[in-house]
Write a protein that holds these residues in place. Structure first.
Motif, mmCIF file in Angstrom:
data_model
loop_
_atom_site.group_PDB
_atom_site.id
_atom_site.type_symbol
_atom_site.label_atom_id
_atom_site.label_comp_id
_atom_site.label_asym_id
_atom_site.label_seq_id
_atom_site.Cartn_x
_atom_site.Cartn_y
_atom_site.Cartn_z
ATOM 1 N N MET A 164 4.651 28.023 4.320
ATOM 2 C CA MET A 164 5.562 27.188 3.540
ATOM 3 C C MET A 164 6.200 28.003 2.419
ATOM 4 O O MET A 164 7.410 27.942 2.192
ATOM 5 N N ALA A 165 5.376 28.786 1.721
ATOM 6 C CA ALA A 165 5.914 29.581 0.610
ATOM 7 C C ALA A 165 6.915 30.604 1.137
ATOM 8 O O ALA A 165 7.975 30.815 0.536
ATOM 9 N N PHE A 206 11.575 22.919 8.605
ATOM 10 C CA PHE A 206 10.317 23.663 8.643
ATOM 11 C C PHE A 206 9.461 23.213 9.824
ATOM 12 O O PHE A 206 8.924 24.025 10.568
ATOM 13 N N VAL A 233 -1.093 28.170 6.500
ATOM 14 C CA VAL A 233 -0.141 27.073 6.350
ATOM 15 C C VAL A 233 0.562 27.179 5.000
ATOM 16 O O VAL A 233 1.791 27.094 4.901
ATOM 17 N N ILE A 234 -0.227 27.404 3.952
ATOM 18 C CA ILE A 234 0.365 27.485 2.613
ATOM 19 C C ILE A 234 1.311 28.681 2.508
ATOM 20 O O ILE A 234 2.406 28.585 1.950
ATOM 21 N N TYR A 255 8.760 30.357 3.747
ATOM 22 C CA TYR A 255 10.007 29.660 4.078
ATOM 23 C C TYR A 255 10.826 29.405 2.826
ATOM 24 O O TYR A 255 12.037 29.640 2.791
ATOM 25 N N ALA A 256 10.152 28.937 1.778
ATOM 26 C CA ALA A 256 10.869 28.631 0.532
ATOM 27 C C ALA A 256 11.556 29.880 -0.018
ATOM 28 O O ALA A 256 12.723 29.843 -0.420
#
Lengths: 326, 329
Positions: free
Chosen positions: B122-123, B235, B118-119, B125-126
């Motif tokens: 997100m990273a 997201f 999950v982390i 995607y950023a």
């Protein structure tokens, strides 16, 4: 029964941790989405990139720095000792053996894994039904090094040669006329090779699957053209197939090499580094967590780190080169 | 060269991009050669025998397992499940059973597979879709962190959990002790294991997921941004659903990696039945009860059965994930 209920509690703990984690995330997302105007960008950055950056800083960047510093300190990490730990690694007789073993590991194990893997990939390419064999040869990759150690411990099991044999290898040795098979895991320096066999057993499947995919990706017209020109068998293999998969071959080789360099579990479970089988990664663990010599343990870790860098750098360069050629 | 990076690191490609048609290969497939088939079958048998021997030994009574080769099962087919019941709940030879460790492995591996994914998602995607200065630098730094072997992190991380961290006067990580004791609150919990596995998984997970998320079509994000959707909404509603195949592959790899890990387990869990996983138990009984072949083999089989089930039931995902993750360390 009691252990079963406490087991369910344990799994419950794990699931609860996941639920709390995801719940927190949902709340943060909900709050973050409220950010308007100028706050939008920083809010998104903090939420999306923040956790990863913090974890990497605490988990890898700072520790790498601290371990490097620690490698110049004494056993308790209180005084600086200069290069003493490194000279201990490179000049002590026992450590020379460790380095030599590791060097043997990183040459022999990848060579055999990649070689057998390539052979299997080529053979499989000529078979109609390949899936069962492929699955079974690939299966050891799912097994932990500890499990593999126990599986092979049984193969190498030693019993007095005059009595009944329990280990498969000794039995086969007797069947083919070797009346007095040695205790394989104590037989220096060959015991190193018997440990490497376990790694090869695990890694061949990896090499086979990756190389098999690369061979299948060779365009059909290239092979046809070569065949029209009269290339068959060995010529087709050495002039067409191998050059076409060369890049993959190198990446497979270096990937296995990196894994081998860090090999720890196999040596630890089989011999715990005794009988002349110690390697760098297990020595690092022994120094740091058994002898509690932080300085020497750290220095061993740094040696591993420095040895891995050129391999990964080479891997990356290889990948980039292939991208640009394309 | 026709080999592309994603073939060596074959995380699945986004479906909407449209796959390249692969050249029909049947044309060049020869008739199967009997010689090649024979050799492959031989190697297959060779590769399977050791595991088969383990299974057979684990099913034999103690007397037979310790005093005869497992291949004598064909002449002396006595089998029993007693070894399993003894190794699972403990018995007269090995007092501690494997059961608590088995459950610990699940309690460690499930969160340790989900957290980093999950982390990392997100990273990734950023880095891929939130435009900011230095995003390339961040990406390459994370990529480069894969170079750092686990061994570099063990000692400092262990110190952090046990005694906290401070740089001079600044406390970077507080020394959290159980009230009234000198013992860290993390001792006897899964937390150091979850956190350590998450940290070590991140560089590779971010790298692979970035490769995937980066290839999602630009128009999708532009349209959503024009409609005023926030990054959080994009997201959740766009990226996560489209990334599921990549996540599944990597989650399986990470679950197995954690399940099979010994180094992190020994460092952060010790050997107690409270939190130590099944690998630590196995390494332990192999060392102390090495002669009890019938029990060691049964224990080993309990430990490898979970990865084997995952392997045979999810082979497609497993292969992708494993190949993608095999550079981890």
């Amino acid at each position: 029964m009691e252990e079963f209920t406490s087991g369910l509690t344990k799994i419950g703990t794990g699931l609860a941790a996941v639920a709390i984690f995801l719940g927190l995330l949902l709340i943060i997302f909900f709050v973050g989405a409220r950010a308007k105007g100028k706050l939008q960008f920083p809010a998104a950055m903090i939420v999306f990139l923040g956790p990863a950056v913090v974890l990497l800083a605490y988990g890898l960047i700072a520790p790498a720095f601290l371990t490097t510093v620690g490698s110049f300190q004494n056993a308790t990490g209180q005084d600086f000792v200069g290069w003493a730990n490194y000279s201990w690694i490179f000049t002590t007789e026992s450590n020379r053996k460790v380095l030599l073993n590791t060097a043997a590991w990183i040459v022999i194990a990848p060579l055999f894994s990649t070689g057998i893997g390539l052979m299997l990939a080529l053979l499989l390419d000529r078979m109609k039904r390949e899936s069962i064999s492929k699955s079974l040869i690939f299966m050891p990759m799912a097994i932990s090094f500890v499990g593999a150690g126990i599986i092979w411990g049984l193969v190498y099991e030693y019993r007095d040669p005059s009595g009944v044999q329990v280990g498969l290898m000794s039995q086969i040795a007797q069947w083919i006329g070797m009346d007095d098979p040695p205790n394989w895991l104590l037989w220096q320096p060959w015991n190193n090779f018997f440990l490497m066999v376990i790694m090869i057993w695990i890694q061949v499947g990896f090499a086979m699957v990756v190389l098999s995919a690369a061979i299948k990706a060779i365009p059909g017209d290239v092979v046809e053209a070569a065949e029209l020109d009269g290339a068959t068998g060995w010529k087709l293999f050495s002039r067409v197939t191998i050059p076409m998969v060369r890049g993959t071959l190198i990446v497979v080789f270096t990937t296995i090499m990196i894994a081998v360099l860090k090999i720890f579990d196999i040596v630890r479970t089989m011999t715990n580094g005794n009988f002349g089988t110690q390697v760098v990664a297990n020595e690092m663990y022994a120094q740091a967590f058994v002898q509690f010599d932080v300085g020497r343990g750290s220095a061993m870790a740094v040696v591993l780190f420095v040895a891995v860098i050129p391999l990964i750098a080479y891997n990356v360069m290889q990948l980039r080169k292939e991208r640009t050629i394309r | 060269m026709s080999v592309e990076a994603h073939e060596i690191i074959p995380i699945p490609q986004p479906d909407i991009v449209g796959k390249e048609e692969s050249i029909p290969e049947a044309a060049r497939r020869k008739l199967s050669s009997p010689w090649a088939s024979g050799l492959v079958i031989l190697i297959t048998i060779l590769w399977t025998i050791p595991t088969f021997g383990l299974l057979v030994t684990s099913l034999r009574p103690p007397e037979q397992a310790q005093n005869s080769g497992w291949w004598t099962i064909f002449t002396d087919p006595t089998m029993t499940l007693n070894n399993y019941s003894e190794v699972i709940s403990g018995g007269s030879v090995i007092p501690n059973g494997i059961a608590p460790y088995f459950f610990n492995s699940f309690a460690i591996a499930i969160p340790a597979a989900i957290f980093p994914l999950v982390i990392a998602c997100m990273a990734a995607y950023a880095i891929a879709w939130i435009p900011f200065k230095g995003s390339t630098f961040v990406f390459f730094t994370i990529f480069a962190l894969q170079v750092i072997p686990l061994q570099m992190s063990l000692l400092p991380l262990l110190t952090m959990f046990n005694k906290g961290w401070s740089m001079g006067p600044i406390t970077v990580f507080p020394d959290l002790n159980k009230p009234g004791t000198e013992q860290s609150i993390f001792v006897g919990t899964y937390i150091p294991l979850w956190v350590a596995h998450t940290m070590f998984a991140l560089p590779l997970a971010i790298f692979l997921l970035h490769n995937f998320i980066n290839q999602l079509p630009r128009e999708l994000f532009e349209a959503a941004r024009v409609d005023g959707a926030s990054h959080f909404l994009i997201f959740r509603k766009l990226v996560l659903p489209l990334t599921v195949p990549a996540i599944a592959s990597f989650a399986i790899f990470q679950f197995l990696w954690v399940w099979n890990d010994l180094l992190v387990a020994l460092t952060f869990a010790g050997g107690t039945p409270d939190v130590a996983p099944i690998t630590a138990y196995l390494a332990n009984i192999k060392g102390s009860y090495g002669a009890q072949l019938h029990l060691i083999t049964a224990g080993a089989f309990v430990a490898i059965i979970v990865p084997l089930i995952v392997f045979f039931s999810l082979q497609r995902f497993f292969v992708r994930g494993l190949l993608a993750g095999s550079v981890k360390g």
